[in-house]
Design a protein around this motif. Structure first.
Motif, short mmCIF file in Angstrom:
data_model
loop_
_atom_site.label_atom_id
_atom_site.label_comp_id
_atom_site.label_asym_id
_atom_site.label_seq_id
_atom_site.Cartn_x
_atom_site.Cartn_y
_atom_site.Cartn_z
N VAL A 190 54.56 51.51 32.43
CA VAL A 190 54.02 52.54 33.02
C VAL A 190 54.25 53.65 32.72
O VAL A 190 55.28 54.39 33.61
CB VAL A 190 53.56 52.21 34.09
N ARG A 191 53.18 55.03 32.82
CA ARG A 191 53.08 56.27 32.75
C ARG A 191 52.18 56.67 33.07
O ARG A 191 51.34 56.37 33.84
CB ARG A 191 54.11 56.59 31.21
N GLU A 192 52.38 57.96 34.14
CA GLU A 192 51.46 58.68 34.28
C GLU A 192 50.00 58.59 33.74
O GLU A 192 48.75 58.13 34.98
CB GLU A 192 51.60 60.24 34.92
N ASP A 193 49.50 58.72 32.96
CA ASP A 193 48.76 58.79 31.77
C ASP A 193 48.22 57.74 30.72
O ASP A 193 47.19 57.64 31.25
CB ASP A 193 47.92 60.16 31.53
N ASP A 194 49.55 56.78 30.50
CA ASP A 194 49.27 55.75 30.07
C ASP A 194 50.00 54.36 29.69
O ASP A 194 50.28 54.37 30.86
CB ASP A 194 49.18 56.26 28.10
N LEU A 195 49.84 53.14 29.45
CA LEU A 195 49.98 52.44 29.32
C LEU A 195 50.16 51.81 27.90
O LEU A 195 49.70 52.25 26.89
CB LEU A 195 48.92 51.38 29.58
N LEU A 196 51.70 51.20 28.11
CA LEU A 196 52.52 51.47 26.20
C LEU A 196 52.64 49.61 26.61
O LEU A 196 52.83 48.81 27.35
CB LEU A 196 53.79 52.12 26.56
N TYR A 197 52.79 48.93 25.39
CA TYR A 197 52.65 47.33 25.10
C TYR A 197 52.70 47.38 23.88
O TYR A 197 52.16 48.37 23.15
CB TYR A 197 50.97 47.09 25.65
N ARG A 198 53.36 46.69 24.40
CA ARG A 198 53.59 45.57 22.04
C ARG A 198 52.10 44.75 21.81
O ARG A 198 52.80 43.53 21.36
CB ARG A 198 54.94 44.99 21.89
N LEU A 199 51.46 44.77 22.45
CA LEU A 199 50.26 43.72 22.19
C LEU A 199 49.66 44.18 20.66
O LEU A 199 49.31 44.83 20.58
CB LEU A 199 49.10 43.50 23.34
N ASP A 200 49.13 42.78 20.55
CA ASP A 200 48.54 43.08 18.36
C ASP A 200 47.80 44.12 18.67
O ASP A 200 46.23 43.67 19.32
CB ASP A 200 48.83 42.22 17.95
N ILE A 201 47.12 45.17 17.61
CA ILE A 201 45.67 45.90 17.98
C ILE A 201 45.94 46.79 16.32
O ILE A 201 47.29 46.92 15.78
CB ILE A 201 46.28 47.29 18.65
N SER A 202 44.74 46.59 16.18
CA SER A 202 44.31 46.82 14.32
C SER A 202 43.16 47.84 13.93
O SER A 202 42.25 48.74 15.79
CB SER A 202 44.11 45.68 13.89
#
Length: 260
Positions: A190-202
């Motif tokens: 979790v960062r100030e302006d974004d969320l990071l994750y290893r959920l699959d996206i295409s």
């Protein structure tokens, strides 16, 4: 030599972010564990929309958006304003299909253009392609009456400590699929302006809502793991975080009585 490679990788990643280039496609990590949404006519999935985008140069693209109020569609900024590949900036039109599935469009569709809708984007996205402002809204006069809009999470109740390790859902339309694909997993960072994750996206899922387990919107999917990470760093997909800036932007458009 290794140091030069790292520097080059960092500069290339920065260029992608600063220019809003076409490296915004998502990433599938290993085996794809997404599943099709079983019933797109039920909340919250009926508020998630397939977007068919037509650019000023006549080319077309795919995206995802979500309804968060009557006649209000939120999505990624690069789904509404894109200067790459000669697309000309603001799109010519966006056709919106809430709850689209393999059987068709259960709630119909709307083709939205400048003459029948208002397109709202942060100036920082339009002028600078600032990744922190990669989101936008279309406001239109004919809402989808049978669709229940999504609820925005209260950013004040979601500080870093509350979001870190939170279970999240992302449902969006892969460019090749008629039904949305659902990913479920933990937020990694979790960062100030974004969320990071290893959920699959295409590709095609840009603009999809990031939901908590109460179906509240905590972010908007933006980028794949090929953007913003230098060689040797752990890559993540990422999305705009529902912080004060994003919340005020979305609610500000909501408070505007009519498109302009």
């Amino acid at each position: 030599m290794q140091k030069l490679v790292l520097i080059f990788s960092f500069l290339l990643s920065f260029l992608f972010l600063s220019q809003g280039a076409a490296a915004q496609e998502g990433t599938v990590f290993g085996e794809d564990d997404r599943v099709p949404v079983a019933d797109t006519t039920a909340a919250p999935y009926n508020a998630i929309c397939k977007l068919k985008i037509t650019y000023q140069n006549g080319t077309t693209g795919d995206g995802t958006g979500f309804l968060y109020g009557p006649g209000l569609l939120a999505t990624a900024g690069h789904c509404l304003y894109d200067t790459s590949y000669g697309r000309g900036g603001q799109v010519a039109s966006v056709t919106v299909y809430p709850g689209l599935n393999a059987e068709g469009a259960p709630f119909g569709s709307r083709e939205l253009r400048k003459d029948n809708a208002g397109f709202y984007l942060p100036e920082r996205w339009k002028q600078d392609r600032d990744w922190r402002s990669d989101y936008g809204v279309i406001a239109f006069f004919e809402p989808f009456e049978e669709v229940q809009p999504l609820q925005l999470a209260d950013w004040e109740t979601y500080p870093d400590s509350a979001l870190a390790g939170t279970e999240a859902l992302i449902a969006g339309y892969d460019g090749a699929m008629q039904s949305p694909l659902l990913a479920h997993g933990m937020l990694s960072l979790v960062r100030e302006d974004d969320l990071l994750y290893r959920l699959d996206i295409s590709h095609g899922q840009s603009g999809a809502p990031i939901l908590d387990l109460q179906s509240r919107v905590i972010g908007i999917q933006n980028y794949g793991a090929n953007v913003g990470f230098a060689a040797g760093e752990m890559p993540y997909n990422s999305g705009a975080r529902m912080n004060r800036t994003l919340s005020e932007f979305l609610l500000g458009v909501k408070n505007i009585s009519s498109p302009s």
